[in-house]
Scaffold this motif. Structure first.
Motif, mmCIF file in Angstrom:
data_model
loop_
_atom_site.group_PDB
_atom_site.id
_atom_site.type_symbol
_atom_site.label_atom_id
_atom_site.label_comp_id
_atom_site.label_asym_id
_atom_site.label_seq_id
_atom_site.Cartn_x
_atom_site.Cartn_y
_atom_site.Cartn_z
ATOM 1 N N ASP A 190 60.627 0.342 73.246
ATOM 2 C CA ASP A 190 59.727 0.896 72.223
ATOM 3 C C ASP A 190 60.095 2.333 71.874
ATOM 4 O OD1 ASP A 190 58.331 -1.481 72.145
ATOM 5 O OD2 ASP A 190 56.640 -0.752 73.353
ATOM 6 N N ASN A 191 60.805 2.992 72.785
ATOM 7 C CA ASN A 191 61.251 4.367 72.566
ATOM 8 C C ASN A 191 62.730 4.435 72.206
ATOM 9 O OD1 ASN A 191 58.996 6.463 73.279
ATOM 10 N ND2 ASN A 191 58.744 4.753 74.693
ATOM 11 N N GLY A 192 63.298 3.276 71.835
ATOM 12 C CA GLY A 192 64.679 3.231 71.363
ATOM 13 C C GLY A 192 65.739 3.344 72.439
ATOM 14 N N ILE A 193 65.373 3.040 73.682
ATOM 15 C CA ILE A 193 66.323 3.152 74.789
ATOM 16 C C ILE A 193 66.727 1.748 75.236
ATOM 17 C CG2 ILE A 193 66.702 4.001 77.136
ATOM 18 C CD1 ILE A 193 64.487 6.102 76.547
ATOM 19 N N ALA A 194 68.006 1.443 75.125
ATOM 20 C CA ALA A 194 68.527 0.138 75.525
ATOM 21 C C ALA A 194 68.674 0.083 77.040
ATOM 22 C CB ALA A 194 69.872 -0.114 74.857
ATOM 23 N N THR A 195 68.190 -0.995 77.629
ATOM 24 C CA THR A 195 68.243 -1.161 79.079
ATOM 25 C C THR A 195 68.524 -2.614 79.423
ATOM 26 O OG1 THR A 195 65.863 -1.550 79.155
ATOM 27 C CG2 THR A 195 66.606 0.713 79.562
ATOM 28 N N ALA A 196 68.762 -2.838 80.699
ATOM 29 C CA ALA A 196 68.880 -4.193 81.241
ATOM 30 C C ALA A 196 67.946 -4.271 82.440
ATOM 31 C CB ALA A 196 70.316 -4.476 81.675
ATOM 32 N N THR A 197 67.546 -5.474 82.789
ATOM 33 C CA THR A 197 66.719 -5.686 83.967
ATOM 34 C C THR A 197 67.452 -6.631 84.911
ATOM 35 O OG1 THR A 197 64.515 -6.325 84.764
ATOM 36 C CG2 THR A 197 65.405 -7.579 82.913
ATOM 37 N N LEU A 198 67.164 -6.515 86.191
ATOM 38 C CA LEU A 198 67.800 -7.359 87.204
ATOM 39 C C LEU A 198 66.981 -8.626 87.384
ATOM 40 C CD1 LEU A 198 70.008 -7.692 89.385
ATOM 41 C CD2 LEU A 198 68.451 -6.550 90.970
ATOM 42 N N ALA A 199 67.578 -9.775 87.114
ATOM 43 C CA ALA A 199 66.889 -11.062 87.263
ATOM 44 C C ALA A 199 66.431 -11.231 88.710
ATOM 45 C CB ALA A 199 67.815 -12.202 86.862
ATOM 46 N N GLY A 200 65.133 -11.409 88.896
ATOM 47 C CA GLY A 200 64.596 -11.638 90.232
ATOM 48 C C GLY A 200 64.385 -10.394 91.059
ATOM 49 N N GLY A 201 64.775 -9.233 90.554
ATOM 50 C CA GLY A 201 64.537 -7.967 91.233
ATOM 51 C C GLY A 201 65.230 -7.826 92.578
#
Length: 191
Positions: free
Chosen positions: A81-92
Motif C-alpha cells: 500500500d506504500n509502494g514497497i515491493a516485498t516477498a513473503t516466506l511460504a509457511g514462515g
C-alpha cells in the motif's frame, strides 16, 4: 499497489545472502529463533520503519517472515500500500525449520519463548475456563466471557486477523525496547 510474491524455503535459502529479511514477529518470538541475518521489525512497528524499509527495497529484494505467514502477509499488504515491493516466506519460520534450515538465536536468548499463537491459545483457554468456573460458582452471567472469547476466535478464523494477538503483542515481553528497534533500523539503513 505492488503484489507481494511468495518464496518457498528452498528458494529463500539459496537467495538468503542477497535478501534483506524482516521478521515481523514480536521480540520474544524473534529471540526464540529466526532466519539467519533477519532483522526484527514487529508488525505493529512497520509504519515507523517505512522509510528504512523503502531504502532497503531500493537496494534489493526484501523478504518478510513470521511464524506461519499470516502476519508477514499483513505486513506485505501494508508495504505494498506504500509502494514497497516485498516477498513473503511460504509457511514462515515454522516451514523453514521443518525443512531442516537452521534458526538463529541471539546470545543469551531463552529457548523456551512462547510464540504468539501459543500465547493466544493459552490466554483464550484460560479466559474460557475462567468464565465457565465463575459462571458456575458466582453468577451465570460470567459465562458471557466464554461466549465472547468463542465469538472472537470464530471472527479471527473468518478474517485471518487476531485481536487478542494484537493485545498480547503490547505486553512488555513482546515489545521491542526503543533502543532495540532504533538499532535494528540503523542496521537496515546500513545494508
Amino acid at each position: 499497489m505492488t503484489t507481494p510474491t511468495t518464496l518457498g524455503t528452498g528458494e529463500a535459502s539459496t537467495r538468503l545472502h542477497e535478501l534483506t529479511v524482516l521478521d515481523v514477529r514480536t521480540p520474544g518470538e524473534y529471540a526464540g529463533g529466526h532466519l539467519p541475518g533477519a532483522l526484527n521489525v514487529p508488525l505493529d512497528q512497520i509504519q515507523r520503519a517505512l522509510p528504512d524499509i523503502r531504502q532497503a527495497a531500493e537496494r534489493g529484494d526484501v523478504l518478510v517472515v513470521c511464524a506461519s505467514g499470516a502476519r508477514s502477509e499483513n505486513a506485505c499488504r501494508i508495504l505494498a500500500d506504500n509502494g514497497i515491493a516485498t516477498a513473503t516466506l511460504a509457511g514462515g519460520t515454522g516451514a523453514w525449520a521443518a525443512d531442516g534450515h537452521d534458526l538463529h538465536r541471539p546470545e543469551g536468548a531463552a529457548r523456551s519463548t512462547w510464540g504468539m499463537e501459543r500465547q493466544v491459545r493459552f490466554t483464550a483457554g484460560t479466559l474460557v475456563l475462567l468464565g465457565l468456573i465463575l459462571g458456575l460458582l458466582v453468577h451465570p452471567a460470567f459465562q458471557l466471557l466464554s461466549a465472547g472469547i468463542a465469538a472472537g476466535l470464530v471472527f479471527s478464523a473468518l478474517t485471518n486477523t487476531c485481536g487478542m494477538a494484537a493485545l498480547l503483542a503490547k505486553l512488555p515481553h513482546n515489545r521491542p525496547r526503543a533502543a532495540d528497534l532504533d538499532n535494528t533500523l540503523a542496521k537496515l539503513r546500513s545494508r
